[in-house]
Write a protein that holds these residues in place. Structure first.
Motif, short mmCIF file in Angstrom:
data_model
loop_
_atom_site.label_atom_id
_atom_site.label_comp_id
_atom_site.label_asym_id
_atom_site.label_seq_id
_atom_site.Cartn_x
_atom_site.Cartn_y
_atom_site.Cartn_z
N ASP A 386 0.94 -1.15 0.06
CA ASP A 386 0.18 0.07 0.12
C ASP A 386 0.79 1.31 -0.08
OD1 ASP A 386 -2.07 1.82 0.18
OD2 ASP A 386 -2.22 1.58 2.25
N ALA A 387 0.58 2.18 -0.78
CA ALA A 387 1.28 3.47 -1.12
C ALA A 387 0.35 4.62 -0.88
CB ALA A 387 2.16 3.50 -2.16
N PRO A 388 -0.23 5.02 0.13
CA PRO A 388 -1.40 5.98 0.21
C PRO A 388 -0.60 7.44 0.34
CG PRO A 388 -0.82 5.31 2.45
CD PRO A 388 0.02 4.33 1.43
N ALA A 389 0.40 7.69 0.34
CA ALA A 389 1.30 8.97 0.29
C ALA A 389 2.21 9.20 -0.94
CB ALA A 389 2.23 9.32 1.70
N ASP A 390 2.19 10.35 -1.22
CA ASP A 390 2.89 10.82 -2.60
C ASP A 390 4.40 10.85 -2.28
OD1 ASP A 390 3.96 11.65 -4.87
OD2 ASP A 390 2.87 13.40 -4.96
N TRP A 391 5.07 9.64 -1.99
CA TRP A 391 6.34 9.61 -1.69
C TRP A 391 7.43 10.24 -2.67
CZ3 TRP A 391 7.96 7.57 3.27
CH2 TRP A 391 7.07 6.99 3.93
N GLU A 392 6.99 10.04 -4.02
CA GLU A 392 8.20 10.54 -4.96
C GLU A 392 8.50 11.96 -4.64
OE1 GLU A 392 9.82 8.71 -7.19
OE2 GLU A 392 8.91 7.05 -6.28
N LYS A 393 7.71 12.71 -4.31
CA LYS A 393 8.06 14.30 -4.14
C LYS A 393 9.22 14.53 -3.24
CE LYS A 393 3.52 16.08 -5.26
NZ LYS A 393 2.16 16.88 -4.72
N ALA A 394 9.12 13.36 -2.28
CA ALA A 394 10.17 13.31 -1.23
C ALA A 394 11.65 12.73 -1.41
CB ALA A 394 9.76 13.09 0.24
N ALA A 395 11.57 11.91 -2.60
CA ALA A 395 12.64 11.26 -2.78
C ALA A 395 13.69 12.05 -3.60
CB ALA A 395 12.13 10.08 -3.66
N THR A 396 14.38 13.00 -3.00
CA THR A 396 15.33 13.80 -3.45
C THR A 396 16.39 13.89 -2.32
OG1 THR A 396 14.45 15.75 -2.67
CG2 THR A 396 13.84 15.00 -5.15
N GLY A 397 17.56 14.12 -2.72
CA GLY A 397 18.80 14.46 -1.80
C GLY A 397 19.28 13.16 -0.75
N LEU A 402 16.38 5.26 -0.19
CA LEU A 402 15.68 4.69 0.97
C LEU A 402 14.11 5.18 0.88
CD1 LEU A 402 15.57 3.03 3.77
CD2 LEU A 402 16.31 5.08 4.76
N ILE A 403 13.98 6.40 0.68
CA ILE A 403 12.36 6.94 0.44
C ILE A 403 11.75 6.32 -0.59
CG2 ILE A 403 11.07 8.86 -0.02
CD1 ILE A 403 13.32 10.57 1.29
N ARG A 404 12.38 5.85 -1.81
CA ARG A 404 11.71 5.41 -2.77
C ARG A 404 11.50 3.89 -2.48
NH1 ARG A 404 15.35 8.75 -6.07
NH2 ARG A 404 16.85 6.98 -6.09
N GLY A 416 24.64 0.30 6.69
CA GLY A 416 25.76 1.37 6.43
C GLY A 416 26.52 1.52 7.60
N GLY A 417 27.25 2.57 7.65
CA GLY A 417 28.06 3.04 8.90
C GLY A 417 27.28 3.87 9.61
N GLU A 418 28.22 4.52 10.63
CA GLU A 418 27.81 5.68 11.54
C GLU A 418 27.27 6.83 10.49
OE1 GLU A 418 27.07 5.69 14.56
OE2 GLU A 418 28.00 3.64 14.72
N ALA A 419 28.03 7.37 9.47
CA ALA A 419 27.28 8.33 8.81
C ALA A 419 26.08 8.06 7.82
CB ALA A 419 28.48 8.75 7.53
N ALA A 420 25.79 6.91 7.55
CA ALA A 420 24.60 6.50 7.07
C ALA A 420 23.42 6.54 7.65
CB ALA A 420 24.42 5.15 6.41
N ARG A 421 23.53 6.96 8.99
CA ARG A 421 22.41 7.15 9.95
C ARG A 421 21.52 8.56 9.18
NH1 ARG A 421 22.65 5.34 16.00
NH2 ARG A 421 23.73 3.62 15.91
N ALA A 422 22.24 9.48 8.62
CA ALA A 422 21.38 10.76 8.04
C ALA A 422 20.54 10.32 7.09
CB ALA A 422 22.51 11.49 7.56
N GLU A 423 20.39 9.05 6.43
CA GLU A 423 19.57 8.74 5.56
C GLU A 423 18.13 8.24 5.75
OE1 GLU A 423 21.48 5.77 3.03
OE2 GLU A 423 23.29 7.08 2.82
#
Length: 768
Positions: A386-397, A402-404, A416-423
Motif C-alpha cells: 500500500d502506498a497512500p502518500a505521494d512519496w516521490e516528491k520527497a525522494a530527493t537528496g 531509501l525513501i523510494r 551502512g556505517g555511522e554516517a549512513a544514519r543521516a538517511e
C-alpha cells in the motif's frame, strides 16, 4: 564506506613517542585484546553442523575441574561441552562476563562446596524479582498468546514433505506432542503436507506485562530445607523458589536436577546436590538428569545467541556429560514436549522422488514460538504494497533511495556505517512532511530516538491503539543487529497493518546479546528491498574502520593525530598509560574533557579488564570511599536493568530508596538490593556495552593476555565508537591484524531465514 585508502603491511609498526599524549599518529598494529579471567577455554571437539554461535551473548562459566563424567553419576565435565554443542567460544570474555556479572553471578564450585558455591549463589539470590525476570515472564505470556493464535489456523505448518529416516521420526514426535497425543516409540510420517499459509495480522491487544510473583515465605522456607538436606547453599533458596514456582520444594526433592533452573548453578553442582539427596539412585543415566541437561544445554546455547541446536551436536554434548544414551534422552525430551524439533532443507529443492537433505534442529519452545511469530510478522509487512502518500516528491537528496524503497514496501532493510544514519533521518523528515505518524527507535537512547526496550514497555514512544498496536505509520529501528528474537518478535507484532518498518544498522558490528540473528537473517532471506548506503564514514577513523570491515588493517593518514597507537609491554603498563590518556593526554591535545573519553576493553576480569581499569580511573578522576555499594556521587557508571542492555549514567546521590543516577537527563533510582547486580563503574566498558553509542574520543585497550578474544567484529565495533580521536593501547605484536583478516564472527544456529523466505514466497505465489 571509504574505499580510497593506502594499504600498508600490518608488520610495519609505527613508533610513536612514549609521551603521555601519545602524540604520534600511527597505524594500530598487532595487539591482543585482553580478556582477563574470562578467556576462552579449551573445548573438546564435537560436530558443529551448519550453524554455531556468533557474538557476545553470554558464555558458560567454568564449573568443576575434571574432564569427564564421574562414574557415580556426577559430572565434572567442563562447561566446554556446552561450548562444543553450540560452538560457544566467540567473545566469551566479554559476553559471558556481561551475562553473568550483570546478573550478579560468578562461577562456583560443586553444590557441596560452601565456600565457593555459597559465594556464587549469594550473588544471584535476590529478595526482589529482577526486571529481567519480569520481562521473561511477560514474554512467556506473550508467547502463549501467539501459540493460541497459531493453533486457530487451519493450514498446517510446512514441514515433513518427502522426509525419511531420523528427520521424519523426530518431526512426527513433535506433531504428536503438539496434537496432545503421546508418541509411540517409533515415529513414522512420510505423508506430504499442505504448504504453510501466509501470515495473518495480529488481532488481539498485547497483554499487560505482569510482574513475576515473588515466592511466599513458606515456599522459600520449604526450598531452604531441601537445599540444606542436599548440602547446597542456603542463598539459593530465593532464586530456586522463584524459578520453580509453586510447590518448588516438592519438585526439587523429587527431581534435584531442577536446580539447574537457577542461573548460577552448573551440572557438576546439580549432580552433587542430587547425590546428597538420592544417594546411589543419582546415576548418570537417570532420566531426570538427562531431561534437565537437555534444557540446560539449550538454555546455555541461547545465551550464546542460538535459537536451536543441531540434534547431533546436542547428543554429543549429552554424551560428554555422561548420559549413556544421548539419542534416547533427546527423543524422550521431544516425546514429553520439553523441547521441539524441526527440520530444514539443505540446498535447493530436489526432483520429485528424490530425498531432500535436511538438518534436524532442536530448540526450546519459547524461542521457537518467538522465531515463528517474528517470521509471520515480517512476512505480513513484506507482502504489503500500500502506498497512500505521494512519496516521490520527497525522494530527493540524502536518503532518496531509501525513501523510494519505503514508498512501495512495508518492510525495508538499510545498511551502512555511522554516517549512513543521516538517511533514515531524512526518511523520517520526509514522512513527517507527508503527515504520517513516525517513530525512531534505537538500541540505546539517542537524540530524537527512543530505546527499543522503552518503546516495548510503553515507557516512551507513540503509545498503542485499541488493538495493542503502535500508533505509527512508519517505524524506523536503528542498531537493528542488536535485536534479539524475543524483542524483535514483540516489536514486529506491534506494527499495525498498513504501516512500514525499516530495519537499519551496520552488519559489521557485534550482534545481539540475546538469542537470534535477526538482522542478518532478514538480510539473508532477501524477502524485502535492501538499501545499501554509499555514504562513507568521514575522517581517518572512518577510513580505518571501513578497512577493518572488509578485513584490512590499513595505515591511514592522520595529520591531526586522529588515530594514535600506544605500545605497552604488559597489563600494568596498559592500565597506567590508559589513565594518562584519559586524564591528561587526550584533554590536553584535543580539548576533549575526560568525561567524554570512553575506554573500551575486551573483558571485565583480568589485570587490564574493566574492573581493574575502572578502579584506576576512579582513583584518578573521582576518588572516594565508595559510600554506597562502592559508588560515590560523580562516578561514571553503566546501569544494566536486563542482560544486553547497558545505559551510561552518572551517580547523583544515594539514600534509603537506592542509588540515584542521571542518564542523559533522565533520573533512574536503582533499589539498593539491586545495585550490586545492575550497576558497575563505566569509565571502562566492553565493546558489547558500547554498541549503539559513540564518544568524541575512545581509548581501546588491548592487553597481551587476551589475543584469543579478538575478532573482526569486535575490533570493528570498538574502533568505530570514536568520533574524533582513537587511541589504541596494545601489547601483542600480530594478534590484531590477524584477527581483522582471519577471525570472522561465528554464525548462530537460527531458523528465521528459512521461515521468512518460505512465507514470503508462498504469499507471492498465491493467486490474487
Amino acid at each position: 564506506m571509504s574505499t580510497d585508502r593506502q594499504a600498508v603491511s600490518p608488520k610495519d609498526p609505527a613508533t610513536p613517542e612514549a609521551a603521555p599524549s601519545g602524540a604520534e599518529a600511527a597505524e594500530p598494529q598487532a595487539a591482543g585484546a585482553g580478556a582477563g579471567s574470562a578467556g576462552p577455554q579449551a573445548q573438546p571437539p564435537v560436530p558443529e553442523g551448519d550453524a554455531a554461535q556468533g557474538e557476545e551473548g553470554a558464555a558458560v562459566p567454568e564449573s568443576g575441574s575434571g574432564a569427564g563424567p564421574a562414574p557415580d553419576g556426577g559430572s565434572d565435565a567442563p562447561e566446554a561441552a556446552v561450548a562444543a554443542a553450540s560452538d560457544v567460544d566467540s567473545d566469551a570474555p566479554e559476553t559471558e562476563a556481561e551475562a553473568e556479572a550483570e546478573a550478579g553471578a560468578e562461577p562456583g564450585a560443586g553444590a557441596g562446596a560452601e565456600s565457593e558455591a555459597g559465594a556464587a549463589a549469594g550473588e544471584v539470590a535476590q529478595p526482589v524479582v529482577s526486571e529481567a525476570a519480569a520481562e521473561l515472564a511477560a514474554q512467556k505470556v506473550e508467547r502463549e498468546r501467539i501459540a493460541r493464535r497459531k493453533a486457530e489456523r487451519q493450514a498446517p505448518v510446512e514441514a515433513g514433505a518427502k522426509l525419511s529416516g531420523k528427520a521424519a521420526d523426530l518431526l512426527a514426535a513433535v506433531r504428536a506432542v503438539e496434537s496432545g497425543e503421546k508418541p509411540s516409540p517409533v515415529y513414522f510420517d512420510e505423508a506430504p503436507v499442505a504448504p504453510r499459509r501466509a501470515a495473518e495480522a495480529p488481532a488481539a491487544p498485547r497483554p499487560a506485562r505482569p510482574a513475576v510473583p515473588a515466592p511466599t515465605a513458606a515456599g522459600v522456607d520449604g526450598v531452604r530445607a531441601v537445599l540444606a538436606r542436599g548440602g547446597a547453599p542456603e542463598a539459593l533458596a530465593v532464586p530456586a523458589a522463584t524459578a520453580l514456582g509453586e510447590a518448588a520444594a516438592e519438585r526439587l526433592a523429587e527431581d534435584p536436577w531442577q536446580l539447574l533452573a537457577v542461573a548460577a548453578v552448573r551440572p557438576a553442582q546439580a549432580d552433587g546436590f542430587a547425590r546428597a539427596l538420592l544417594g546411589p539412585e543419582a546415576g548418570p543415566g537417570d532420566e531426570r538428569r538427562a531431561a534437565a541437561l537437555v534444557g540446560w544445554l539449550l538454555g546455555q546455547a541461547a545465551l550464546k545467541g542460538h535459537t536451536a541446536l543441531e540434534a547431533p551436536a546436542l547428543e554429543a554434548a549429552l554424551a560428554q556429560y555422561g548420559v549413556p544414551d544421548p539419542a534416547g534422552a533427546l527423543e524422550r525430551s521431544i516425546g514429553e514436549g520439553a523441547v521441539l524439533v524441526f527440520q530444514e532443507p539443505l540446498g535447493p529443492p530436489v526432483a520429485e522422488g528424490e530425498e531432500q537433505p535436511v538438518r534436524v534442529l532442536v530448540g526450546l519452545e519459547g524461542h521457537a514460538l518467538a522465531e515463528e511469530s517474528l517470521a509471520d510478522g515480517l512476512a505480513r509487512l513484506a507482502n504489503a504494497f500500500d502506498a497512500p502518500a505521494d512519496w516521490e516528491k520527497a525522494a530527493t537528496g540524502p536518503g532518496a533511495e531509501l525513501i523510494r524503497a519505503v514508498s512501495g514496501h512495508g518492510l525495508v532493510t538499510h545498511t551502512g556505517g555511522e554516517a549512513a544514519r543521516a538517511e533514515p533521518l531524512a526518511l523520517l523528515a520526509a514522512a513527517r512532511d507527508l503527515g504520517l505518524r513516525v517513530c525512531l527507535a534505537a538500541h540505546t537512547p539517542l537524540h530524537g530516538a527512543v530505546a527499543v526496550a522503552d518503546l516495548l514497555s510503553g515507557a516512551a514512544g507513540p503509545g498503542r491503539d485499541a488493538d495493542g498496536q503502535f500508533a505509527v505509520d512508519l517505524l524506523v529501528v536503528l542498531d537493528a543487529p542488536q535485536l534479539d528474537v524475543e524483542s524483535a518478535a514483540a516489536l514486529v507484532e506491534s506494527v499495525p497493518d498498513g504501516a512500514r518498518l525499516v530495519l537499519s544498522g551496520d552488519p559489521g558490528v557485534l550482534g545481539s546479546a540475546g538469542p537470534g540473528r535477526v538482522f542478518g537473517d532478514v538480510l539473508a532471506a532477501r524477502a524485502c528491498p535492501q538499501v545499501v548506503s554509499r555514504t562513507p564514514d568521514p575522517g581517518p577513523v572512518g577510513e580505518l574502520v571501513s578497512g577493518i570491515g572488509v578485513g584490512e588493517l590499513n595505515q591511514v593518514e592522520a595529520p591531526g593525530k586522529e588515530v594514535v597507537i600506544v605500545p605497552v609491554r604488559d597489563a600494568g603498563e596498559a592500565v597506567h598509560r590508559t589513565v594518562q590518556l584519559v586524564a591528561e593526554s587526550v584533554p590536553r591535545a584535543f580539548g576533549i574533557a575526560a568525561d567524554a573519553v570512553q575506554v573500551i576493553t575486551p573483558g571485565h576480569g583480568g589485570s587490564a579488564g574493566t574492573r581493574a581499569l575502572n578502579t584506576a580511573l576512579k582513583e584518578r578522576l573521582n576518588p572516594g570511599p565508595g559510600r554506597f555499594g562502592g559508588f560515590d556521587p560523580g562516578d561514571r557508571v553503566v546501569h544494566v536493568p536486563s542482560p544486553g542492555r547497558a545505559v551510561p549514567a552518572t551517580v547523583v546521590s544515594a539514600d534509603a530508596q537506592g542509588l540515584h543516577l542521571d542518564a542523559s537527563g533522565a533520573r533512574i533510582v536503582v533499589p539498593k538490593e539491586r545495585v550490586e547486580t545492575q550497576v558497575r563503574h563505566g569509565w571502562a566498558v566492553t565493546a558489547h556495552q558500547a554498541v549503539g553509542a559513540r564518544w568524541p574520543a575512545v581509548v581501546v585497550v588491548l592487553p597481551g593476555d587476551a589475543a584469543q578474544a579478538l575478532s573482526r567484529d569486535w575490533v570493528y565495533t570498538a574502533f568505530g565508537r570514536a568520533e574524533r580521536h582513537l587511541s589504541v593501547v596494545h601489547g601483542v605484536d600480530q594478534a590484531l591484524p590477524r584477527a581483522v583478516a582471519e577471525v570472522l564472527p561465528k554464525p548462530r544456529t537460527t531458523r528465521l531465514t528459512g521461515l521468512l523466505r518460505a512465507l514470503v514466497a508462498a504469499a507471492r505465489d498465491q493467486p490474487e
